[in-house]
Scaffold this motif. Structure first.
Motif, mmCIF file in Angstrom:
data_model
loop_
_atom_site.group_PDB
_atom_site.id
_atom_site.type_symbol
_atom_site.label_atom_id
_atom_site.label_comp_id
_atom_site.label_asym_id
_atom_site.label_seq_id
_atom_site.Cartn_x
_atom_site.Cartn_y
_atom_site.Cartn_z
ATOM 1 N N ALA A 54 -2.142 0.767 -9.720
ATOM 2 C CA ALA A 54 -1.581 2.075 -9.370
ATOM 3 C C ALA A 54 -2.676 2.855 -8.657
ATOM 4 O O ALA A 54 -3.874 2.587 -8.859
ATOM 5 N N ASP A 55 -2.279 3.807 -7.827
ATOM 6 C CA ASP A 55 -3.238 4.697 -7.174
ATOM 7 C C ASP A 55 -3.992 5.461 -8.258
ATOM 8 O O ASP A 55 -3.392 6.223 -9.020
ATOM 9 N N GLY B 133 3.967 4.096 -6.968
ATOM 10 C CA GLY B 133 4.556 2.923 -7.615
ATOM 11 C C GLY B 133 3.508 1.979 -8.195
ATOM 12 O O GLY B 133 2.302 2.221 -8.104
ATOM 13 N N LEU B 134 4.026 0.905 -8.794
ATOM 14 C CA LEU B 134 3.167 -0.093 -9.439
ATOM 15 C C LEU B 134 3.265 -1.420 -8.697
ATOM 16 O O LEU B 134 4.362 -1.948 -8.498
ATOM 17 N N VAL B 135 2.107 -1.965 -8.299
ATOM 18 C CA VAL B 135 2.069 -3.240 -7.586
ATOM 19 C C VAL B 135 1.079 -4.175 -8.270
ATOM 20 O O VAL B 135 -0.082 -3.816 -8.470
ATOM 21 N N ALA C 33 0.842 -1.208 0.000
ATOM 22 C CA ALA C 33 0.000 0.000 0.000
ATOM 23 C C ALA C 33 0.871 1.250 0.000
ATOM 24 O O ALA C 33 0.552 2.255 -0.649
ATOM 25 N N GLN C 34 1.992 1.171 0.730
ATOM 26 C CA GLN C 34 2.902 2.322 0.760
ATOM 27 C C GLN C 34 3.527 2.566 -0.618
ATOM 28 O O GLN C 34 3.655 3.710 -1.058
ATOM 29 N N LEU D 157 -5.563 -4.881 0.593
ATOM 30 C CA LEU D 157 -4.711 -3.869 -0.031
ATOM 31 C C LEU D 157 -5.495 -2.573 -0.228
ATOM 32 O O LEU D 157 -4.992 -1.478 0.047
ATOM 33 N N LEU D 158 -6.730 -2.684 -0.688
ATOM 34 C CA LEU D 158 -7.566 -1.498 -0.894
ATOM 35 C C LEU D 158 -7.816 -0.780 0.433
ATOM 36 O O LEU D 158 -7.799 0.448 0.503
#
Ligand code: TXA
Ligand code: MG
Length: 317
Positions: free
Chosen positions: A41-42, A27-29, A20-21, A132-133
């Motif tokens: 991505a956010d 960044g891309l997760v 999440a950070q 995660l959300l």
């Protein structure tokens, strides 16, 4: 493009906080959902969203699906009422994406929606995606986590095979249960339309609505002018590869070629992608033709140029 080390994270609370950070930092997760692994991505950060297109090497900007943790969170961004609300209440969390109108102050990047007044929202039914959300406390834009033109990944190993070195992290939580992208339903006025078949059978949706879904391919109502065109087109005429503006034209600059607006004064294609739709909207409101500076046709520049070519194409409606 191999520009970073891709961390492999687990589904532990500690790792999910870390993921999440990374998202909060732009960044891309890649994370698992019940359908396929998403490349997240956010959704509020334009540069982060542009990074999705760069990592996938996607040559065009389609609107992306935005993932939310709850109906309340969905309503921070879009209006859900009538059949859309009924479908959300019946099938969320689950493999159903609803394309619904954005509300004022929605806060999403215009690249996520490809400049459209609507957004595709879904609440995934996977504990890791949910956590995660919640840890991010914000919306996550995510297409499938594969390079453009390759098949969708249903394991973290698939994700790494395609995107290792191009994304910041992947959360490995085993294979996805559904293995097929979500079903997408949009609305033409009050008429629900199946935009993409997927993990939730159309029959289940029709049963919940007690009426048939219109299909994207058929039906005159669906082709009503502008109603469902899935790409934003400016009203103004657009001229491309303009070294300088002609008298009376607004100029959208890039790099050293400055103008009324500049996509990226430093010539950064990621920044240019993030600003593209917002700049077009701003210039389009002024009732003058728009000239656009040349954009290099490499990397994200290809997607930018694809988008600009469509914006410049003669109108058929
Ligand atoms: O299962 C899934 O849906 C996966 C997982 C990761 O959740 N996500 C996924 O996202 O497939 P994506 O971004 O590849 O889906 C994008 C598609 C677009 O190509 C378009 O068909 C539709 O979603 N879409 C999104 N927003 C739209 C909008 N405002 N209007 C029309 N179509 C939209
Ligand atoms: Mg895909």
């Amino acid at each position: 493009m191999q520009d970073r080390e891709t961390q492999i994270l687990t589904a532990s609370d500690r790792d999910l906080d870390r993921a999440a950070q990374i998202l909060a930092d732009g960044g891309l997760v890649s994370f698992p959902t019940e359908t396929v692994y998403g490349l997240g991505a956010d959704a509020r950060q334009g540069r982060a969203v542009a990074g999705i297109f760069a990592a996938k090497d996607r040559p065009s900007f389609n609107p992306l699906i935005v993932h939310v943790a709850s109906l309340d969170q969905a309503r921070r961004h879009a209006r859900l009422d009538g059949d859309a609300l009924r479908l959300a209440q019946t099938f969320w969390p689950g493999p159903l994406t609803l394309v619904v109108p954005l509300i004022d102050g929605h806060g999403l990047s215009e690249l996520v929606t490809a400049g459209l007044p609507t957004v595709g929202l879904r609440m995934p039914d996977h504990p890791v995606a949910q956590k995660l959300l919640k840890a991010l406390d914000g919306p996550i834009a995510a297409p499938s986590a594969n390079p453009s033109g390759r098949i969708s990944p249903t394991t973290a190993q698939h994700v790494l095979a395609g995107l290792d070195g191009r994304i910041d992290a992947v959360i490995d939580a085993g294979p996805c249960a559904v293995g097929l992208e979500s079903t997408i339903v949009g609305f033409d006025g009050d008429t629900p339309i199946l935009l993409r078949p997927g993990g939730l059978p159309a029959e289940a949706i029709e049963a919940a609505l007690s009426r048939p879904l219109a299909r994207w391919e058929d039906g005159s109502a669906i082709n009503a002018p502008g109603q469902l065109s899935s790409h934003y087109a400016p009203d103004a005429s657009v001229r491309l590869n303009a070294e300088t503006p002609a008298p009376g034209e607004l100029y959208l600059g890039f790099g050293d070629r400055d103008g009324d607006l500049n996509l990226s004064p430093s010539g950064d294609l990621v920044e240019a992608a993030a600003r593209l739709f917002a700049c077009l909207h701003m210039l389009d409101g002024q009732g003058k033709p728009i000239a656009v500076a040349p954009i290099p046709d490499t990397g994200l520049g290809r997607a930018i140029n694809d988008r600009l070519k469509r914006a410049a194409a003669p109108r058929t409606l």
